[in-house]
Design a protein around this motif. Structure first.
Motif, mmCIF file in Angstrom:
data_model
loop_
_atom_site.group_PDB
_atom_site.id
_atom_site.type_symbol
_atom_site.label_atom_id
_atom_site.label_comp_id
_atom_site.label_asym_id
_atom_site.label_seq_id
_atom_site.Cartn_x
_atom_site.Cartn_y
_atom_site.Cartn_z
ATOM 1 N N LYS A 74 0.815 -1.214 0.000
ATOM 2 C CA LYS A 74 0.000 0.000 0.000
ATOM 3 C C LYS A 74 0.847 1.262 0.000
ATOM 4 C CE LYS A 74 -4.074 -2.007 2.214
ATOM 5 N NZ LYS A 74 -5.048 -1.912 3.344
ATOM 6 N N GLN A 122 2.518 2.658 2.239
ATOM 7 C CA GLN A 122 2.240 3.512 3.391
ATOM 8 C C GLN A 122 3.328 3.427 4.454
ATOM 9 O OE1 GLN A 122 -1.770 2.710 4.704
ATOM 10 N NE2 GLN A 122 -2.666 3.341 2.773
ATOM 11 N N CYS A 123 4.428 2.740 4.136
ATOM 12 C CA CYS A 123 5.530 2.597 5.084
ATOM 13 C C CYS A 123 6.837 3.020 4.428
ATOM 14 C CB CYS A 123 5.657 1.153 5.568
ATOM 15 S SG CYS A 123 4.171 0.482 6.362
ATOM 16 N N ASP A 168 5.410 4.950 9.613
ATOM 17 C CA ASP A 168 4.298 5.325 8.754
ATOM 18 C C ASP A 168 4.718 6.463 7.822
ATOM 19 O OD1 ASP A 168 2.902 3.488 10.193
ATOM 20 O OD2 ASP A 168 1.693 4.925 11.302
ATOM 21 N N THR A 221 3.442 9.603 5.353
ATOM 22 C CA THR A 221 2.340 10.501 5.028
ATOM 23 C C THR A 221 2.613 11.128 3.664
ATOM 24 O OG1 THR A 221 3.362 12.480 6.002
ATOM 25 C CG2 THR A 221 2.101 11.034 7.484
ATOM 26 N N CYS A 222 1.623 11.806 3.120
ATOM 27 C CA CYS A 222 1.805 12.456 1.826
ATOM 28 C C CYS A 222 2.904 13.516 1.889
ATOM 29 C CB CYS A 222 0.488 13.076 1.366
ATOM 30 S SG CYS A 222 -0.840 11.861 1.119
ATOM 31 N N ASP A 265 0.359 6.731 -4.753
ATOM 32 C CA ASP A 265 -0.180 6.509 -3.401
ATOM 33 C C ASP A 265 -1.633 6.976 -3.407
ATOM 34 O OD1 ASP A 265 -0.903 6.702 -0.661
ATOM 35 O OD2 ASP A 265 1.181 6.988 -0.078
ATOM 36 N N ARG A 310 -3.678 7.734 -1.273
ATOM 37 C CA ARG A 310 -4.067 8.768 -0.311
ATOM 38 C C ARG A 310 -3.679 10.163 -0.771
ATOM 39 N NH1 ARG A 310 -0.488 7.080 4.514
ATOM 40 N NH2 ARG A 310 0.950 7.070 2.730
ATOM 41 N N ASP A 329 -2.170 15.541 0.719
ATOM 42 C CA ASP A 329 -3.196 14.591 1.130
ATOM 43 C C ASP A 329 -4.478 14.910 0.361
ATOM 44 O OD1 ASP A 329 -5.471 13.508 2.717
ATOM 45 O OD2 ASP A 329 -3.915 12.940 4.136
#
Length: 338
Positions: free
Chosen positions: A55, A57-58, A69, A71-72, A91, A93, A108
């Protein structure tokens, strides 16, 4: 060798406040509520597997040798490489903002349409916030954790407190205050704070209940607007360390907001958000302070926190907030369970 059961490091944290001071942990309010490891830290123990998270996300934190984690905002770091905007686009997100063609930014999806925004958040520091909220043993600790998680997702300006902003690319600055029998913004004795406790004029009483610097208080913040994540987190840490006091009086917090917005240039939208778990007790005396905010073009919002299924007291809290916020009041208020 045979596998064995071991106790995870986050499990040992018995309270929510202690749990979220460890950046590898978070409070899980589902099922048997407790402190548990964040997904990336728990799932991956080597850089290859971490960076290959399906995903996306890491990411592997080379400085601390662990999986964290993503983030954008992470994609805006040049250390992410020349393909970071392509990674951003892939991504789900995130999205790439090309408003400035020479300097595209990863945003985001939830906040990409945000205007240039200055936001002052006043949250209740009343003794009732120390009560149990749903699966959270302490409502105030839960709110602080939620706010820390939230500001980490915002498209912040990156500008520190006290710096005149020139940012016009849809980014955010935030200031916090805590209200109870007065307002607490942690005025710093070692820096030139503005606003300081002083008569605000226009029939508004002096801001008389403002604490001096406390343990862990950043000496360069002073409750001002800041677009720096580290300052915002340190600010919330400071608020968490203050003891709760009786009452829910928001007048001095509104006065403080008016003083803070004096630093906000005309090209930035202005919002004042009141978060309370109990009925505001001085709504009838807020007119002068709210008049100042109106003259500054500030939109006022309210959130009524509940401890579970909303009851008559929650309804009363919401209705009292509707007397304070901008019009139409139904569009500027919300009931929320942490």
């Amino acid at each position: 060798s045979a596998s064995k059961c071991i106790e995870t490091k986050c499990y040992k944290y018995a309270t929510e406040a202690v749990c979220f001071k460890d950046t590898d942990c978070h409070w899980d309010p589902t099922g048997c509520a407790g402190c548990t490891e964040k997904f990336c830290y728990k799932t991956y123990t080597d850089a290859t597997a971490c960076n290959a998270d399906p995903k996306k996300q890491c990411m592997w934190d080379t400085a601390n040798n662990k999986c964290v984690d993503k983030t954008c905002e992470t994609y805006n770091n040049p250390a992410m490489g020349n393909d970071r905007m392509c990674d951003c686009q892939s991504d789900s997100r995130c999205m790439v903002d090309r408003t400035n063609q020479n300097s595209p930014m990863c945003r985001d999806q939830n906040y990409n349409q945000c205007p240039n925004l200055d936001l002052v958040i006043a949250f209740s520091g009343s003794t009732t916030m120390d009560m149990k909220f749903g699966a959270h043993p302490n409502g105030f600790d839960a709110l602080m954790e939620a706010l820390k998680d939230w500001v980490a997702t915002l498209p912040l300006t990156g500008e520190k407190a006290g710096v005149a902003t020139t940012n016009q690319n849809g980014r955010v600055r935030v200031a916090f205050s805590q209200f109870d029998q007065g307002v607490r913004v942690g005025e710093c004795p070692t820096c030139a704070c503005s606003p300081a406790p002083s008569a605000a004029g226009n029939g508004i009483p002096t801001m008389s209940v403002m604490n001096k610097q406390g343990a862990g208080r950043p000496a360069d913040n002073c409750g001002k607007l800041t677009g720096d994540l580290k300052q915002l987190v340190a600010d919330l840490d400071w608020h968490e360390g203050q003891s709760r006091r009786p009452n829910a009086l928001v007048k001095e917090a509104a006065v403080f907001a008016g003083e803070v917005f004096k630093e906000s240039p005309s090209f930035r939208k202005k919002m004042f958000l009141i978060i309370s778990d109990s009925t505001i007790q001085d709504s009838g005396s807020l007119a002068p302070a709210m008049s100042v905010l109106t003259s500054q073009g500030v939109q006022v919002f309210g959130i009524a926190l509940t401890r579970g299924v909303p009851d008559a007291l929650d309804d009363a809290n919401l209705e009292e907030l509707k007397l304070i916020v901008s019009s139409p009041p139904d569009g500027y208020t919300q009931m929320l369970q942490i």
